[in-house]
Design an enzyme around this catalytic site. Structure first.
Site, PDB file in Angstrom:
ATOM      1  N   GLY A  58       0.848  -1.185   0.000  1.00 13.72           N
ATOM      2  CA  GLY A  58       0.000   0.000   0.000  1.00 13.72           C
ATOM      3  C   GLY A  58       0.883   1.233   0.000  1.00 13.72           C
ATOM      4  O   GLY A  58       2.037   1.176   0.432  1.00 13.72           O
ATOM      5  N   GLN A  63       3.148   9.847   1.406  1.00 12.47           N
ATOM      6  CA  GLN A  63       4.438   9.146   1.426  1.00 12.47           C
ATOM      7  C   GLN A  63       5.335   9.537   0.256  1.00 12.47           C
ATOM      8  O   GLN A  63       6.534   9.236   0.282  1.00 12.47           O
ATOM      9  CB  GLN A  63       4.223   7.631   1.438  1.00 12.47           C
ATOM     10  CG  GLN A  63       3.568   7.152   2.735  1.00 12.47           C
ATOM     11  CD  GLN A  63       3.438   5.646   2.743  1.00 12.47           C
ATOM     12  OE1 GLN A  63       2.454   5.115   2.275  1.00 12.47           O
ATOM     13  NE2 GLN A  63       4.443   4.963   3.260  1.00 12.47           N
ATOM     14  N   CYS A 115       6.253   0.047   7.665  1.00 15.01           N
ATOM     15  CA  CYS A 115       5.827   1.184   6.838  1.00 15.01           C
ATOM     16  C   CYS A 115       6.996   1.602   5.966  1.00 15.01           C
ATOM     17  O   CYS A 115       8.128   1.704   6.448  1.00 15.01           O
ATOM     18  CB  CYS A 115       5.404   2.342   7.737  1.00 15.01           C
ATOM     19  SG  CYS A 115       4.914   3.819   6.832  1.00 15.01           S
ATOM     20  N   LEU A 116       6.717   1.858   4.694  1.00 16.71           N
ATOM     21  CA  LEU A 116       7.776   2.289   3.773  1.00 16.71           C
ATOM     22  C   LEU A 116       8.359   3.635   4.184  1.00 16.71           C
ATOM     23  O   LEU A 116       9.437   3.999   3.726  1.00 16.71           O
ATOM     24  CB  LEU A 116       7.221   2.367   2.342  1.00 16.71           C
ATOM     25  CG  LEU A 116       6.777   1.033   1.733  1.00 16.71           C
ATOM     26  CD1 LEU A 116       6.056   1.268   0.417  1.00 16.71           C
ATOM     27  CD2 LEU A 116       7.960   0.094   1.551  1.00 16.71           C
ATOM     28  N   HIS A 157      -3.972   1.198   8.078  1.00 12.66           N
ATOM     29  CA  HIS A 157      -2.636   1.792   7.965  1.00 12.66           C
ATOM     30  C   HIS A 157      -2.640   2.948   6.956  1.00 12.66           C
ATOM     31  O   HIS A 157      -2.124   4.044   7.234  1.00 12.66           O
ATOM     32  CB  HIS A 157      -1.652   0.697   7.535  1.00 12.66           C
ATOM     33  CG  HIS A 157      -0.236   1.150   7.389  1.00 12.66           C
ATOM     34  ND1 HIS A 157       0.774   0.703   8.206  1.00 12.66           N
ATOM     35  CD2 HIS A 157       0.344   2.010   6.504  1.00 12.66           C
ATOM     36  CE1 HIS A 157       1.909   1.288   7.846  1.00 12.66           C
ATOM     37  NE2 HIS A 157       1.681   2.076   6.810  1.00 12.66           N
ATOM     38  N   GLU A 158      -3.248   2.708   5.787  1.00 17.03           N
ATOM     39  CA  GLU A 158      -3.213   3.733   4.733  1.00 17.03           C
ATOM     40  C   GLU A 158      -4.102   4.924   5.081  1.00 17.03           C
ATOM     41  O   GLU A 158      -3.727   6.072   4.820  1.00 17.03           O
ATOM     42  CB  GLU A 158      -3.612   3.135   3.383  1.00 17.03           C
ATOM     43  CG  GLU A 158      -2.720   1.987   2.896  1.00 17.03           C
ATOM     44  CD  GLU A 158      -1.238   2.294   2.900  1.00 17.03           C
ATOM     45  OE1 GLU A 158      -0.856   3.467   2.777  1.00 17.03           O
ATOM     46  OE2 GLU A 158      -0.442   1.337   3.047  1.00 17.03           O
ATOM     47  N   HIS A 161      -2.388   7.292   7.301  1.00 23.22           N
ATOM     48  CA  HIS A 161      -1.459   8.212   6.632  1.00 23.22           C
ATOM     49  C   HIS A 161      -2.160   9.508   6.225  1.00 23.22           C
ATOM     50  O   HIS A 161      -1.551  10.583   6.271  1.00 23.22           O
ATOM     51  CB  HIS A 161      -0.877   7.557   5.363  1.00 23.22           C
ATOM     52  CG  HIS A 161       0.343   6.720   5.624  1.00 23.22           C
ATOM     53  ND1 HIS A 161       1.471   7.212   6.228  1.00 23.22           N
ATOM     54  CD2 HIS A 161       0.613   5.423   5.339  1.00 23.22           C
ATOM     55  CE1 HIS A 161       2.391   6.255   6.311  1.00 23.22           C
ATOM     56  NE2 HIS A 161       1.893   5.141   5.786  1.00 23.22           N
TER      57      HIS A 161
HETATM   58 ZN    ZN Z   1       2.917   3.356   5.783  1.00 21.96          ZN
END
Ligand code: ZN
Length: 188
Positions: A58, A63, A115-116, A157-158, A161
């Site tokens: 995702g 991000q 998380c990226l 999670h998304e 963000h």
């Molecule tokens: Zn993330």
């Protein structure tokens, strides 16, 4: 002779890391007039390319430094060994514009999450078992997703963000770990 307009190859964007203020900001609604335009479709293509390159399951627009309510999700967990106790399952490529999320049940499903934008770390993070998201897709159609298990975790999670939140806000801090001490994790 007119030249055919040529579409640029999607660009893998830089993923910003925790500490960048955009990750702590409330993202703006995407104007519905932008949906279906080349500009927004190109951005979506770039986000998909960036998610796949990472790789991740995702990616939210903040991000890549954009304070916009735009998310892409895709989980190619097709192998039986991935269909584990986390209730992970394949999720087809899904675009969420201006999503609204509702969660169901206690926030007590605990698995490692990454998380990226917190690259290289994971921590046990409690999430709700089920989440329902209402959003617009890339064509401007309203969609409703009602997911449980691992896909519900991705949705939570998304959508976090877009509200300036990271998993580290919910995690069990004692479990916060570098990836090299863990196996089989997927960032998003
Ligand atoms: Zn993330």
């Amino acid at each position: 002779m007119a030249l055919k307009s040529r579409r640029n190859k999607p660009e893998v964007r830089e993923i910003v890391q925790a500490g960048h203020p955009v990750l702590r900001s409330q993202a703006d609604l995407v104007a519905t007039s932008r949906i279906g335009t080349k500009e927004l479709n190109d951005l979506i293509d770039d986000m998909v390319a960036t998610m796949r390159d990472a790789p991740g399951v995702g990616l939210a627009a903040p991000q890549i430094g954009l304070p916009l309510q735009l998310v892409v999700i895709e989980d190619r967990a097709a192998e039986p060994e991935d269909l584990d106790e986390r209730n992970r399952k394949s999720v087809p490529l899904t675009v969420l514009i201006n999503p609204k999320i509702e969660t169901f049940g206690a926030q007590d499903v605990e698995f490692f999450e990454g998380c990226l934008s917190v690259k290289g770390y994971f921590a046990v993070t409690p999430r709700h078992e089920r989440a329902r998201v209402t959003a617009l897709n890339e064509k401007g159609d309203e969609i409703v997703l009602d997911w449980d298990g691992w896909p519900a975790r991705i949705l939570q999670h998304e959508c976090d963000h877009l509200a300036g939140k990271l998993y580290v806000d919910h995690m069990d801090t004692h479990t916060f770990s570098r990836v090299e001490y863990l196996i089989d994790n997927d960032e998003s």
